[in-house]
Design an enzyme around this catalytic site. Structure first.
Site, short mmCIF file in Angstrom:
data_model
loop_
_atom_site.label_atom_id
_atom_site.label_comp_id
_atom_site.label_asym_id
_atom_site.label_seq_id
_atom_site.Cartn_x
_atom_site.Cartn_y
_atom_site.Cartn_z
N HIS A 71 89.37 93.13 2.26
CA HIS A 71 88.37 92.26 1.63
C HIS A 71 88.94 90.86 1.50
O HIS A 71 90.13 90.70 1.22
CB HIS A 71 87.90 92.82 0.28
N ASP A 73 87.74 88.47 -0.60
CA ASP A 73 87.58 87.84 -1.91
C ASP A 73 88.76 88.17 -2.83
O ASP A 73 89.49 89.14 -2.60
CB ASP A 73 86.26 88.26 -2.58
N ASP A 103 96.66 91.17 -2.92
CA ASP A 103 95.33 91.80 -3.00
C ASP A 103 94.27 90.88 -2.42
O ASP A 103 93.61 90.17 -3.15
CB ASP A 103 95.01 92.16 -4.45
N GLU A 135 84.35 92.48 -2.59
CA GLU A 135 84.85 93.82 -2.89
C GLU A 135 85.11 93.96 -4.38
O GLU A 135 84.82 94.99 -4.99
CB GLU A 135 86.15 94.10 -2.12
N GLU A 136 85.66 92.88 -4.97
CA GLU A 136 86.10 92.94 -6.37
C GLU A 136 84.94 93.07 -7.35
O GLU A 136 85.14 93.33 -8.52
CB GLU A 136 86.92 91.69 -6.73
N GLU A 163 94.72 97.77 1.14
CA GLU A 163 94.94 97.39 -0.27
C GLU A 163 96.42 97.61 -0.61
O GLU A 163 97.09 98.44 0.01
CB GLU A 163 94.09 98.27 -1.20
N HIS A 357 95.70 90.90 -9.35
CA HIS A 357 94.87 90.38 -10.45
C HIS A 357 95.71 89.68 -11.53
O HIS A 357 95.17 89.28 -12.55
CB HIS A 357 94.03 91.50 -11.11
ZN LIG Z 1 91.76 94.61 -3.50
#
Ligand SMILES: [Zn+2]
Length: 384
Positions: A71, A73, A103, A135-136, A163, A357
């Site tokens: 992903h 984003d 990520d 995705e998030e 991931e 994150h």
């Molecule tokens: Zn991710």
């Protein structure tokens, strides 16, 4: 190859693709790179034109290839204390810092860096690239791609979702489904409850059924489930409604989620709730006022990745990485969507979810190098 990967990663980090913001510029940029490497690339934009998914292929046009999926984003940096500019990749020793490094732009960079080598190889089966948006915030990009992929015959047999797993092989994770149920009753004076429709009381009946279902789900747990806890869980996250002691509340709201461990559990719960609403709650509410209503909004439904006894992706990636075990994890990914399309899927990528994150997110060169070793092994494996 590591240097090329770092250069691409630095480019990717400079695109601040927070889920709420556009990602089309990043996707166009990767499409150009893949095309000039020799890939056949399609870009799918959403209605706004600001969000895009990419699908690319190198090698023969046929089913049975291997998909590299990521992903594009990232999560926001607001309210986080970064010691570097999150949108500029910064080296700190062996670590490459920046939002999205682990990520999961590191994996995307490694995959794109390999494209020229894949194109220069006479491949028996195709390598595909799938880079998605949002995705998030519930796998929205991948979900919009699913109906398009369903139409195709030349689908991959195997998907590797990159991931951050520290290059460990992950063969399962729970799904995550979030809902908001809204109860529209009829307000009235507390002294005459039968003249109103108490939205809070109906919300409580709904919650009570949900709590019963949570117990029933424990009995449905697969005997060999490796999840913790082993069953599909339900959480009532928020219950709100009403104004004061002596007022019949006209509005109530329940926010809840479930985390399915297997196909069928989510449908089971939803069907039971539909039945409750249609045969008990709504008829009782509408006996007082025809305007009463219950709506259930789906906030997001991310399907789980169900561990399979027979998993070609696990066999392949085990061979490529030399890993000797496959685990399950508590976080969700797009993997279940590919599994639903009939692919055999594992999650395996560079960096650790512990850094995802967080402020000062990083991926180590060591991890990127291990990822490149896997992708180079894939090239050799697919070479004619
Ligand atoms: Zn991710």
């Amino acid at each position: 190859m590591l240097e090329r990967t770092e250069a691409i990663l630095s480019d990717l980090i400079a695109h601040p693709t927070v889920s709420s913001d556009p990602n089309a510029a990043l996707i166009d940029h990767m499409a150009d790179r893949l095309e000039s490497a020799g890939a056949r690339v399609e870009v799918f934009r959403d209605e706004s034109g600001q969000k895009a998914n990419l699908w690319g292929t190198i090698g023969p046009e046929m089913a049975g290839g291997v998909l590299l999926s990521g992903h594009s984003d990232v999560v926001p940096v607001a309210d986080q204390d970064w010691s570097t500019d999150p949108w500029q990749m910064t080296e700190r020793g062996d670590l490459l810092m920046g939002r999205g490094t682990c990520d999961m732009k590191g994996f995307i960079a490694a995959a794109v860096a390999m494209a020229e080598d894949y194109a220069a190889t006479n491949l028996r089966r195709p390598v595909h690239f799938c880079f998605t948006h949002d995705e998030e915030v519930g796998c929205l990009g991948a979900q919009s791609l699913v109906p398009l992929l369903k139409e195709r015959e030349a689908l991959p047999a195997i998907a590797i979702v990159g991931e951050p797993t520290e290059m460990r092989i992950i063969e399962g994770h729970k799904g995550c489904c979030e809902y908001t149920a809204r109860f529209h009753g009829l307000e009235g004076h507390g002294s005459n409850p039968d003249r109103g429709v108490n939205a809070v009381a109906y919300a409580v009946r709904y919650v009570t059924r949900l709590m019963e279902l949570a117990e029933e789900l424990k009995l449905r747990a697969p005997r060999e489930s490796r999840f913790d806890p082993p069953w599909t869980t339900v959480n009532i996250g928020k219950l709100a409604g009403g104004v004061a002691h002596n007022v019949i509340p006209g509005r109530a709201e329940v926010e809840w989620e479930m985390r399915p461990v297997q196909y069928g559990d989510a449908e089971f719960v939803k069907e039971q709730l539909r039945h409750l609403i249609e045969t008990e709650l709504l008829p009782a509410m509408r006996a007082v006022t025809p305007w009463a209503d219950i709506t259930v909004e789906t906030i997001g439904e991310v399907v789980g990745l169900e561990p399979m006894d027979d998993n070609m992706a696990r066999a392949l990636v085990t061979q490529l990485t030399g890993g000797n075990s496959a685990d399950v994890v508590p976080f969700g990914t797009e993997a279940g969507l590919f599994q639903e399309l009939g692919m055999s899927v594992v999650v395996c990528g560079p960096g650790s979810i512990a850094q995802a994150h967080k402020p000062d997110e990083y991926v180590s060169r060591q991890q990127l190098a291990e990822c490149l070793t896997m992708l180079e092994g894939l090239r050799r494996n697919l070479a004619a």
